[in-house]
Enzyme design. Structure first.
Site, PDB file in Angstrom:
ATOM      1  N   ASP A   1      24.687  32.401   7.171  1.00 13.41           N
ATOM      2  CA  ASP A   1      24.305  31.472   6.120  1.00 13.41           C
ATOM      3  C   ASP A   1      24.367  30.076   6.750  1.00 13.41           C
ATOM      4  OD1 ASP A   1      23.655  30.476   3.623  1.00 13.41           O
ATOM      5  OD2 ASP A   1      25.746  30.216   3.052  1.00 13.41           O
TER       6      ASP A   1
ATOM      7  N   ASP B   1      30.284  30.518   4.403  1.00 19.71           N
ATOM      8  CA  ASP B   1      31.463  29.704   4.094  1.00 19.71           C
ATOM      9  C   ASP B   1      32.106  30.078   2.766  1.00 19.71           C
ATOM     10  OD1 ASP B   1      29.589  28.803   2.349  1.00 19.71           O
ATOM     11  OD2 ASP B   1      29.643  26.704   2.966  1.00 19.71           O
TER      12      ASP B   1
END
Length: 356
Positions: free
Chosen positions: A134, A353
């Site tokens: 990501d 994250d």
């Protein structure tokens, strides 16, 4: 000060417990090692004992010259060969290797901020052949900043709105978008708020918008002072808000995106007033990490909510081919892409994250 947890209920205690459980939990490969050990250890002990008996018999039968063991007794001399057989085979190592590796691996990972639920996670990680990153906060620092602000419409078009707020046109535009974005939790919104605060210098506190709507990965809209409609987001969000995009605006969007920046449209009362360029710097080790994984046979992908043009620009910096980039992806659709790769028989890991 409000206490949210004490003792075992604290986050630190839960992290310690997670590491301890990971170190003590038996991994699948340990069961195989234990099965082999249950046969291997008795076999080695038996062979070592037989080695002792053979040498002892040879010493007693005169096959082995007495000069070989001189002052030692035949039993002591033969015992050395039996012990040597046992030590060289080292059956204990087979049973201790896996739990020791798990303990060391989880301990080292914890010191670097990587927590694992168990040794089986380590075992599976070693078989991963596809990895999806990501972008925000993983490949990038996760601290975007507004680098460009381009006002699209002339000041006269916003003169009445600015006078109603009691500011200059540029200040009013900053104040409106700052008032809107302060209600969003997205990192890009935080960058816009920080930019607005920096340039307004506490001229006036932000207002609380009404009818606030936030679309994850798209943008946000709301009403300021009960009559000024403000929207900030990408192309898709502008279309949803029925905000027309002119050729001039589209050209500005493409300019920012070609530089690898995220372009944000700011609309006031249904018209695009400004285009923002937001940059999130790549981590120093991001490119080297991607190249290392690719060199080791891992199929590396990048997924992001940015436009295709922005995503491709960032991919070039990471040495990723365009066909390994998933752009304009919502958080929910990212899971779909993972399942798509899994359906091809790949063992997929997702690195993010945690925001999405």
């Amino acid at each position: 000060v409000r206490v949210t947890g004490v003792g075992s209920a604290t986050a630190l205690a839960q992290i310690v417990q997670l590491v301890q459980e990971a170190q003590s939990r038996q991994v699948p490969i340990q069961k195989l090692a234990d099965t082999i050990s249950s046969i291997f250890v008795p076999s080695v002990v038996t062979i070592s004992f037989l080695t002792f008996l053979v040498w002892y018999g040879c010493c007693k039968g005169g096959i082995v010259p007495a000069a070989w063991y001189q002052d030692e007794s035949p039993a002591t001399f033969s015992l050395l060969f039996g012990i040597a057989c046992l030590v060289i085979s080292c059956p204990c190592a087979l049973g201790l290797a896996t739990p020791t590796a798990v303990m060391v691996g989880t301990g080292v990972g914890a010191r670097h901020g990587v927590l694992m639920k168990g040794g089986e996670t380590l075992e599976i990680a070693g078989k991963v052949n596809a990895l999806i990153f990501d972008k925000t906060g993983t490949l990038t620092r996760g601290k975007p900043v507004v680098t460009d602000w381009t006002t699209i419409i002339p000041d006269e078009a916003l003169r009445d709105t600015a006078e109603a707020i009691g500011m200059e046109v540029d200040q009013a535009l900053l104040w409106l978008v700052g008032s809107l974005e302060r209600n969003s939790e997205h990192p890009l919104a935080a960058a816009v708020v920080a930019y607005s605060e920096e340039h307004l210098k506490d001229i006036r506190s932000f207002a609380q918008p009404s009818n606030f709507v936030a679309m994850t990965g798209r943008g946000a809209s709301g009403t300021i002072l009960g009559k000024i409609t403000v929207a900030a987001g990408n192309r898709t969000f502008a279309e949803r808000e029925n905000i027309p995009i002119s050729k001039e605006v589209e050209q500005q969007l493409q300019n920012f995106e070609s530089d690898g920046k995220t372009a944000i449209l700011v609309g006031i009362n249904g018209s695009v007033c400004a285009v923002l360029g937001v940059a999130d710097e790549l981590k120093e080790e991001a490119r080297a990490s991607v190249i290392y994984l690719k060199d080791n046979g891992v199929d590396v992908w990048m997924v992001t909510g940015d436009s295709k043009r922005t995503a491709d620009a960032i991919a070039r910096k990471l040495n990723l081919s365009p066909d390994r980039v998933i752009s304009e992806a919502l958080p929910a659709s990212k899971a779909d892409h993972v399942q798509m790769l899994q359906s091809k028989g790949l063992l997929v890991a997702m690195v993010g994250d945690g925001v999405n």
